[in-house]
Design an enzyme around this catalytic site. Structure first.
Site: not given
Ligand code: ZN
Length: 218
Positions: A51, A53, A55, A107, A110
């Site tokens: 992803c 993302d 993080r 994750h 998400c």
């Molecule tokens: Zn995500």
């Protein structure tokens, strides 16, 4: 050049360049030949599909270095067979770099998966997240039986990674590699933002036998 000056109080922006200088120093302190070796070429054994993302950075969470992991990231680590970007990355990593493992890593928590669970319009991204709604449709019986919203959310995250891994296995790229005797395994993982721990979803596959008959290509 744009006449507008960049605000000097943009600490985050300045921090990036200073951070880069600090990182270069650290790497050279550890290994003076680090950049000489990297600049000679790459032979990463891993393709990571994760992803976007902020993080979930592939290298940090697997304690690996530049040169170890070839990376493709998009919102909610969606693997869809019409995505030329993903297919180009997969083709190059399997046929040129000869990676040994392709990992689809989702994750928990998400935002893309959460948005797909709701009915609120977000924008253009709704079309992208529609692929996750298709994952829900495939597994609706299992997901509808989960009454706790958090449990349902977590399971859809897992199923999205599992279906993503299956979609990788269903490509002619992977199946042709297997047919030619190339060793490449496909895996589905999920990462916890709360603990930092990666869970192997145990859907690993390294041969055509695990591919559903209708997706086998000759
Ligand atoms: Zn995500």
């Amino acid at each position: 050049m744009c006449a507008k000056t960049i605000a000097t109080e943009d600490i985050t922006y300045d921090k990036l360049l200073q951070g880069n200088k600090d990182w270069v120093k650290d790497m050279l302190d550890a290994d003076i030949t680090f950049f000489d070796k990297l600049s000679a070429g790459q032979t990463p054994p891993i393709l990571w599909i994760g992803c976007s993302d902020s993080r979930v950075p592939a290298n940090q969470i697997t304690n690996t270095l530049p040169g170890d992991v070839f990376v493709h990231r998009n919102i909610a680590n969606v693997v869809v067979h019409t995505d030329m970007n993903m297919l180009s990355v997969l083709d190059y990593s399997v046929n040129v770099l000869k990676v040994k493992h392709v990992i689809v890593c989702g994750h928990y928590g998400c935002g893309g998966v959460k948005a797909a669970l709701g009915n609120k319009q977000v924008g253009v991204i709704d079309n992208w997240l529609r692929n996750i709604r298709d994952v829900y449709r495939i597994h609706d019986r299992e997901l509808d039986a989960l009454k706790d919203p958090e449990q349902k959310f977590d399971r859809l995250v897992e199923l999205n990674a599992i279906e993503g891994a299956a979609n990788i296995m269903n490509t002619s790229i992977i199946q042709n590699a297997w047919a030619s005797g190339q060793e490449v395994s496909v895996h589905g993982w999920v990462y916890s933002l709360k603990t930092g721990i990666i869970k192997d979803l145990k859907v690993s596959c390294n041969c055509i036998d695990d591919v559903a008959p209708m997706f086998k290509v000759g």
